[in-house]
Design a protein around this motif. Structure first.
Motif, mmCIF file in Angstrom:
data_model
loop_
_atom_site.group_PDB
_atom_site.id
_atom_site.type_symbol
_atom_site.label_atom_id
_atom_site.label_comp_id
_atom_site.label_asym_id
_atom_site.label_seq_id
_atom_site.Cartn_x
_atom_site.Cartn_y
_atom_site.Cartn_z
ATOM 1 N N THR A 165 0.851 -1.193 0.000
ATOM 2 C CA THR A 165 0.000 0.000 0.000
ATOM 3 C C THR A 165 0.883 1.237 0.000
ATOM 4 N N LYS A 166 0.607 2.125 -0.917
ATOM 5 C CA LYS A 166 1.317 3.397 -1.027
ATOM 6 C C LYS A 166 0.328 4.533 -0.776
ATOM 7 N N TRP A 167 0.852 5.664 -0.306
ATOM 8 C CA TRP A 167 0.004 6.857 -0.273
ATOM 9 C C TRP A 167 0.834 8.070 -0.630
ATOM 10 N N TRP A 168 0.117 9.206 -0.798
ATOM 11 C CA TRP A 168 0.743 10.429 -1.309
ATOM 12 C C TRP A 168 1.421 10.170 -2.662
ATOM 13 N N SER A 169 0.746 9.343 -3.460
ATOM 14 C CA SER A 169 1.171 9.169 -4.853
ATOM 15 C C SER A 169 0.558 10.312 -5.652
ATOM 16 N N SER A 170 1.273 11.424 -5.655
ATOM 17 C CA SER A 170 0.735 12.660 -6.237
ATOM 18 C C SER A 170 0.511 12.490 -7.736
ATOM 19 N N GLY A 171 -0.680 12.898 -8.171
ATOM 20 C CA GLY A 171 -1.045 12.829 -9.573
ATOM 21 C C GLY A 171 -1.941 11.674 -9.923
ATOM 22 N N ALA A 172 -2.077 10.701 -9.022
ATOM 23 C CA ALA A 172 -2.854 9.502 -9.347
ATOM 24 C C ALA A 172 -4.351 9.768 -9.400
ATOM 25 N N GLY A 173 -4.799 10.908 -8.886
ATOM 26 C CA GLY A 173 -6.216 11.232 -8.969
ATOM 27 C C GLY A 173 -6.635 11.733 -10.334
ATOM 28 N N ASP A 174 -5.662 12.129 -11.136
ATOM 29 C CA ASP A 174 -5.929 12.731 -12.444
ATOM 30 C C ASP A 174 -6.417 11.684 -13.434
ATOM 31 N N PRO A 175 -7.530 11.954 -14.152
ATOM 32 C CA PRO A 175 -8.024 10.970 -15.125
ATOM 33 C C PRO A 175 -7.021 10.691 -16.246
ATOM 34 N N VAL A 208 -4.621 -3.011 -9.168
ATOM 35 C CA VAL A 208 -4.309 -1.636 -8.763
ATOM 36 C C VAL A 208 -5.612 -0.966 -8.318
ATOM 37 N N ASN A 209 -5.654 -0.553 -7.065
ATOM 38 C CA ASN A 209 -6.864 0.050 -6.508
ATOM 39 C C ASN A 209 -6.542 1.417 -5.921
ATOM 40 N N VAL A 210 -6.974 2.472 -6.621
ATOM 41 C CA VAL A 210 -6.827 3.830 -6.093
ATOM 42 C C VAL A 210 -7.943 4.031 -5.069
ATOM 43 N N LYS A 211 -7.605 3.888 -3.773
ATOM 44 C CA LYS A 211 -8.611 3.884 -2.706
ATOM 45 C C LYS A 211 -9.220 5.259 -2.479
ATOM 46 N N ARG A 212 -8.383 6.299 -2.432
ATOM 47 C CA ARG A 212 -8.875 7.631 -2.087
ATOM 48 C C ARG A 212 -7.803 8.656 -2.440
ATOM 49 N N THR A 213 -8.222 9.903 -2.512
ATOM 50 C CA THR A 213 -7.264 10.996 -2.614
ATOM 51 C C THR A 213 -7.243 11.737 -1.278
ATOM 52 N N LEU A 214 -6.061 12.210 -0.905
ATOM 53 C CA LEU A 214 -5.852 12.805 0.408
ATOM 54 C C LEU A 214 -5.742 14.322 0.297
ATOM 55 N N PRO A 215 -6.582 15.068 1.016
ATOM 56 C CA PRO A 215 -6.474 16.529 0.976
ATOM 57 C C PRO A 215 -5.279 17.030 1.774
ATOM 58 N N ALA A 222 -7.342 18.926 -6.798
ATOM 59 C CA ALA A 222 -7.948 18.316 -7.981
ATOM 60 C C ALA A 222 -7.549 19.113 -9.227
ATOM 61 N N PRO A 223 -7.508 18.439 -10.382
ATOM 62 C CA PRO A 223 -7.731 17.003 -10.591
ATOM 63 C C PRO A 223 -6.490 16.145 -10.329
ATOM 64 N N HIS A 224 -5.429 16.780 -9.859
ATOM 65 C CA HIS A 224 -4.143 16.105 -9.640
ATOM 66 C C HIS A 224 -4.266 15.078 -8.506
ATOM 67 N N GLY A 225 -4.473 15.570 -7.297
ATOM 68 C CA GLY A 225 -4.723 14.701 -6.156
ATOM 69 C C GLY A 225 -3.499 13.957 -5.653
ATOM 70 N N HIS A 226 -3.597 13.486 -4.417
ATOM 71 C CA HIS A 226 -2.543 12.698 -3.773
ATOM 72 C C HIS A 226 -3.196 11.406 -3.288
ATOM 73 N N ALA A 227 -2.901 10.309 -3.950
ATOM 74 C CA ALA A 227 -3.713 9.108 -3.779
ATOM 75 C C ALA A 227 -3.091 8.073 -2.858
ATOM 76 N N GLU A 228 -3.982 7.351 -2.180
ATOM 77 C CA GLU A 228 -3.606 6.103 -1.520
ATOM 78 C C GLU A 228 -3.938 4.973 -2.481
ATOM 79 N N ILE A 229 -2.955 4.140 -2.765
ATOM 80 C CA ILE A 229 -3.119 3.090 -3.773
ATOM 81 C C ILE A 229 -2.752 1.742 -3.179
ATOM 82 N N GLU A 230 -3.626 0.767 -3.375
ATOM 83 C CA GLU A 230 -3.325 -0.615 -3.000
ATOM 84 C C GLU A 230 -2.857 -1.377 -4.235
ATOM 85 N N TYR A 231 -1.753 -2.076 -4.103
ATOM 86 C CA TYR A 231 -1.258 -2.963 -5.153
ATOM 87 C C TYR A 231 -1.419 -4.384 -4.636
ATOM 88 N N ASN A 232 -2.427 -5.078 -5.168
ATOM 89 C CA ASN A 232 -2.774 -6.417 -4.694
ATOM 90 C C ASN A 232 -2.465 -7.460 -5.768
#
Length: 401
Positions: A165-175, A208-215, A222-232
């Motif tokens: 699990t990773k977080w603060w993966s900046s940019g992962a919220g962007d489509p 790859v599961n982008v769980k949420r973006t962190l404010p 937005a739309p950049h975002g800082h994401a928590e991502i699960e790699y399962n």
């Protein structure tokens, strides 16, 4: 050290400043309004693509890359003042395709990627057609010590399996974010700095599961975002490994040096804009019978801001000069110094500007509050202040051993 800007840098500065005045500053509000009209993480404000096209047409594109076949062929010292101009606006770096984390990821692919990796991912990133993220930080370990990273990258035949699990993966919220560079551990038994690797993971890969973006202080970026991502149990081809197993730290050092210079110069640009806003505002506001500009405390703030900005800029330019002439390793103390000095300086200047503006300073009518919140994160990003101070102290102590 001669910090006189070359003719090509002066030409770029003039073109950039004109573009900022003509297109970027007038459209900051348009960008915010378009973002608020839609699902903030579903689409990109149309004005951004319009501005990117104008920048590309004017040759203000990929200026950060020193490799002339990909970018403008500028050194760190030449690019630094251009980065400062772009730092004056939150939307500007993307306009010129010079925004993090894409800049660092493009540098990684340009310097360490295979031809196939460059063809598939670097080319569309250079064109601004897609965006990317960098997955290193983890919620369960102190990631300021990157040897703590525990996500696993395990070879299985012609594939690697990624778990973690990773977080603060900046940019992962962007489509438009299509690819992640993931840092993980492939050999826990190897020597301390040979355990980690970096691998390319397309975000549409199963598992790859982008769980949420962190404010950040309430800002969603937005739309950049800082994401928590699960790699399962994420499987990618073995050819997605960058440079080779166990070379993650080597890549990270090559990536972080220029990135820190970019962060610091953008930060100086944000401080300059804050000081400009302060100076303009106090000229026409009055309290206790006289203009704020005539109040002694305000003048002291302005003087301190100018002195602090000049010192931070000179130190950053020195670090850039050393990176160009003696290399990142020899410049590591200077790089560490600026990473502490620049954000702390900018936060002080912005805070004084907010104080001078009063209630307006904490509103969204001015960029000060958002700028403060964003720059406060830089005292953590790319290593916290304490780690950089540790580096500086160790380098200083070596002189007396």
């Amino acid at each position: 050290m001669n910090f006189e800007y070359s003719d090509i840098v002066k030409e770029y500065q003039a073109k950039l400043n004109h573009f900022m005045e003509e297109y970027v500053y007038p459209n900051e509000q348009t960008y915010r309004e378009q973002l608020d009209e839609q699902n903030r993480f579903a689409t990109v404000p149309p004005i951004m693509e319009e501005l990117k096209q104008k920048a590309k047409e004017q040759g203000l594109w990929n200026m950060f890359l020193p490799e002339s076949e990909y970018g403008a062929g500028l050194s760190n010292l030449e690019y630094a003042p251009l980065c400062e101009i772009m730092g004056r606006s939150a939307i500007a770096p993307e306009v010129f395709n010079c925004a993090a984390p894409d800049t660092g990821n493009m540098e990684v692919l340009a310097r360490y990627g295979s031809k196939e990796q460059r063809d598939e991912w670097l080319t569309p990133l250079l064109e601004g057609e897609i965006r990317s993220c960098f997955s290193m930080t983890e919620p369960d370990v102190a990631s300021s010590d990157a040897t703590n990273i525990e996500a696993s990258i395990i070879r299985d035949g012609d594939e690697y399996i990624i778990n973690g699990t990773k977080w603060w993966s900046s940019g992962a919220g962007d489509p438009r974010c299509k690819i992640a560079i993931v840092m993980g551990k492939n050999d826990p038994e190897a020597s301390k700095y040979k355990q980690q690797s970096m691998i390319l993971v397309p975000l549409d890969t199963p598992g790859v599961n982008v769980k949420r973006t962190l404010p950040v202080f309430g800002y969603d970026h937005a739309p950049h975002g800082h994401a928590e991502i699960e790699y399962n149990n994420v499987r990618v081809p073995a050819s997605n490994m960058i440079l080779g197993e166990g070379r993650g730290f080597e890549i990270a050092q090559g990536r972080l040096g220029p990135g820190r210079i970019h962060h610091c110069m953008r930060t100086i640009g944000a401080a300059e804009r804050a000081l400009e806003i302060l100076c303009k505002r106090v000229q026409d506001r009055e309290a206790f019978g006289k203009k704020l500009a005539r109040q002694g405390v305000i003048q002291e703030w302005i003087a301190d801001a100018r002195m602090d900005i000049e010192q931070a800029r000179l130190l950053t330019l020195k670090a850039a000069y050393m990176m160009d002439t003696v290399g990142n390793k020899e410049a590591k103390a200077e790089i560490a110094m600026i990473k502490v000095v620049a954000p702390n300086m900018a936060l002080k200047v912005i805070d004084r500007a907010i104080q001078a503006l009063g209630a307006a300073g904490v509103s969204e009518d001015f960029p000060l509050a958002a700028s403060w919140a964003n720059i406060r994160t830089l005292r953590l990003a790319d290593g916290p202040d304490e780690v950089h101070r540790r580096t500086v102290a160790r380098q200083e102590l070596k002189k007396y051993q």
